[in-house]
Design a protein around this motif. Structure first.
Motif, PDB file in Angstrom:
ATOM      1  N   TYR A   1      15.081  -7.323  15.507  1.00 50.54           N
ATOM      2  CA  TYR A   1      13.917  -7.391  14.620  1.00 50.54           C
ATOM      3  C   TYR A   1      12.924  -6.307  15.016  1.00 50.54           C
ATOM      4  N   TRP A   2      12.597  -5.443  14.040  1.00 48.85           N
ATOM      5  CA  TRP A   2      11.607  -4.392  14.258  1.00 48.85           C
ATOM      6  C   TRP A   2      10.315  -4.761  13.530  1.00 48.85           C
ATOM      7  N   MET A   3       9.190  -4.600  14.207  1.00 53.79           N
ATOM      8  CA  MET A   3       7.884  -4.711  13.556  1.00 53.79           C
ATOM      9  C   MET A   3       7.187  -3.363  13.660  1.00 53.79           C
ATOM     10  N   VAL A   4       6.863  -2.790  12.512  1.00 53.61           N
ATOM     11  CA  VAL A   4       6.206  -1.491  12.460  1.00 53.61           C
ATOM     12  C   VAL A   4       4.710  -1.723  12.251  1.00 53.61           C
ATOM     13  N   GLU A   5       3.900  -1.189  13.154  1.00 54.82           N
ATOM     14  CA  GLU A   5       2.445  -1.394  13.121  1.00 54.82           C
ATOM     15  C   GLU A   5       1.764  -0.085  12.719  1.00 54.82           C
ATOM     16  N   PRO A   6       1.402   0.064  11.431  1.00 59.06           N
ATOM     17  CA  PRO A   6       0.827   1.328  10.946  1.00 59.06           C
ATOM     18  C   PRO A   6      -0.510   1.700  11.582  1.00 59.06           C
ATOM     19  N   GLU A   7      -1.361   0.707  11.856  1.00 54.33           N
ATOM     20  CA  GLU A   7      -2.686   1.006  12.406  1.00 54.33           C
ATOM     21  C   GLU A   7      -2.581   1.655  13.788  1.00 54.33           C
ATOM     22  N   GLU A   8      -1.739   1.099  14.630  1.00 52.33           N
ATOM     23  CA  GLU A   8      -1.571   1.611  15.999  1.00 52.33           C
ATOM     24  C   GLU A   8      -0.481   2.674  16.085  1.00 52.33           C
ATOM     25  N   ARG A   9       0.293   2.810  15.001  1.00 56.25           N
ATOM     26  CA  ARG A   9       1.433   3.738  14.953  1.00 56.25           C
ATOM     27  C   ARG A   9       2.419   3.451  16.089  1.00 56.25           C
TER      28      ARG A   9
ATOM     29  N   THR B   1       5.913   4.410  20.980  1.00 51.53           N
ATOM     30  CA  THR B   1       4.708   5.069  20.485  1.00 51.53           C
ATOM     31  C   THR B   1       5.028   6.516  20.100  1.00 51.53           C
ATOM     32  N   GLU B   2       4.040   7.184  19.498  1.00 51.64           N
ATOM     33  CA  GLU B   2       4.264   8.563  19.050  1.00 51.64           C
ATOM     34  C   GLU B   2       4.672   9.455  20.222  1.00 51.64           C
ATOM     35  N   GLY B   3       5.650  10.313  19.980  1.00 56.69           N
ATOM     36  CA  GLY B   3       6.198  11.161  21.020  1.00 56.69           C
ATOM     37  C   GLY B   3       7.481  10.585  21.605  1.00 56.69           C
TER      38      GLY B   3
ATOM     39  N   LEU C   1       5.805   9.637   9.079  1.00 54.86           N
ATOM     40  CA  LEU C   1       5.660  10.928   8.395  1.00 54.86           C
ATOM     41  C   LEU C   1       4.836  10.773   7.118  1.00 54.86           C
ATOM     42  N   LYS C   2       3.795  11.605   6.966  1.00 49.66           N
ATOM     43  CA  LYS C   2       2.919  11.641   5.799  1.00 49.66           C
ATOM     44  C   LYS C   2       2.054  10.370   5.644  1.00 49.66           C
ATOM     45  N   VAL C   3       2.014   9.552   6.687  1.00 51.00           N
ATOM     46  CA  VAL C   3       1.178   8.346   6.650  1.00 51.00           C
ATOM     47  C   VAL C   3      -0.221   8.712   7.140  1.00 51.00           C
TER      48      VAL C   3
ATOM     49  N   SER D   1       0.834  -1.203   0.000  1.00 48.08           N
ATOM     50  CA  SER D   1       0.000   0.000   0.000  1.00 48.08           C
ATOM     51  C   SER D   1       0.869   1.253   0.000  1.00 48.08           C
ATOM     52  N   SER D   2       0.237   2.394  -0.252  1.00 48.12           N
ATOM     53  CA  SER D   2       0.979   3.656  -0.270  1.00 48.12           C
ATOM     54  C   SER D   2       1.541   3.968   1.125  1.00 48.12           C
ATOM     55  N   ASN D   3       0.777   3.649   2.185  1.00 45.68           N
ATOM     56  CA  ASN D   3       1.278   3.880   3.540  1.00 45.68           C
ATOM     57  C   ASN D   3       2.490   3.001   3.840  1.00 45.68           C
ATOM     58  N   HIS D   4       2.421   1.758   3.385  1.00 45.56           N
ATOM     59  CA  HIS D   4       3.543   0.836   3.548  1.00 45.56           C
ATOM     60  C   HIS D   4       4.790   1.406   2.862  1.00 45.56           C
ATOM     61  N   GLN D   5       4.610   1.921   1.658  1.00 41.76           N
ATOM     62  CA  GLN D   5       5.725   2.498   0.893  1.00 41.76           C
ATOM     63  C   GLN D   5       6.303   3.720   1.607  1.00 41.76           C
TER      64      GLN D   5
END
Length: 207
Positions: free
Chosen positions: A155-163, A182-184, A204-206, A56-60
């Motif tokens: 190993y990093w796992m990035v979770e876009p839904e929960e940011r 988390t954010e901040g 950023l920009k997601v 997806s565009s967010n993934h990219q």
């Protein structure tokens, strides 16, 4: 006859259609090199796993954000940064040699001897996977165990839904999970102390 010679030598022809593969059988990296279809696949202990369609565009965006930071950080560093599609042949003790080939979203490799013209032959030092609803079980479960067994140090796992970003570090052949970032907050890497990236910059920009 020539046919029997080919059969006896286990000659594998080039495969141009994914549908021609038998998903109940196991394959090796030698077989994998002969697949010329458009679908992206990974090889997990010999078994074929079809990857999700184009990210997806967010993934990219997330991939570009993290990769941009990594490239800048490792610009004058002996470690190299690679992004998918990039074949990584993992050394899995519980499986036959050359039967596990994955395509991590981003990986950092510090041993130049592992890098060849086809990708990486061995475990990267750090791997980042960006989760999506379609592949989360694969990354959270299957790949977590593969990366652990092959000796990926972080190993990093990035979770876009929960940011959030989950960071696991290898200690005594086990992954120790840090508190979720988390954010901040600033993501800190146990493996690379100089690595400090803000969670906001990852997303950023997601949208």
């Amino acid at each position: 006859s020539f046919y029997n010679f080919v059969k006896n030598e286990r000659f594998m022809p080039i495969v141009k259609n994914f549908s021609d593969l038998d998903l109940t059988k196991t394959y090796t990296y030698s077989d994998y090199l002969l697949w010329q279809f458009s679908e992206r696949v990974e090889l997990i202990k010999g078994f074929i796993l079809k990857m999700s369609p184009a990210p997806s565009s967010n993934h990219q965006k997330i991939s570009q954000n993290v990769n941009k930071y990594f490239l800048n950080l490792f610009n004058n560093h002996p470690c190299s940064v690679f992004v998918a599609p990039f074949d990584v042949r993992l050394p899995i003790k519980s499986a036959k040699k050359d039967t596990t080939v994955v395509q991590p979203d981003i990986c950092i490799i510090c041993d130049e001897d592992k890098i060849d013209d086809k990708g990486c032959n061995g475990a990267p030092d750090l791997i980042v996977e960006i989760l999506s609803p379609k592949n989360s079980k694969h990354d959270v479960d299957t790949k977590f165990n593969l990366y652990l067994e092959s000796g990926v140090k972080e190993y990093w796992m990035v979770e876009p839904e929960e940011r959030i970003v989950l960071v696991y570090t290898l200690r005594n052949e086990e992954y120790i999970g840090l508190k979720p970032f988390t954010e901040g907050e600033i993501i800190k890497s146990p493996l690379f102390p100089e690595m400090k990236i803000a969670v906001e910059d990852v997303f950023l920009k997601v949208k």
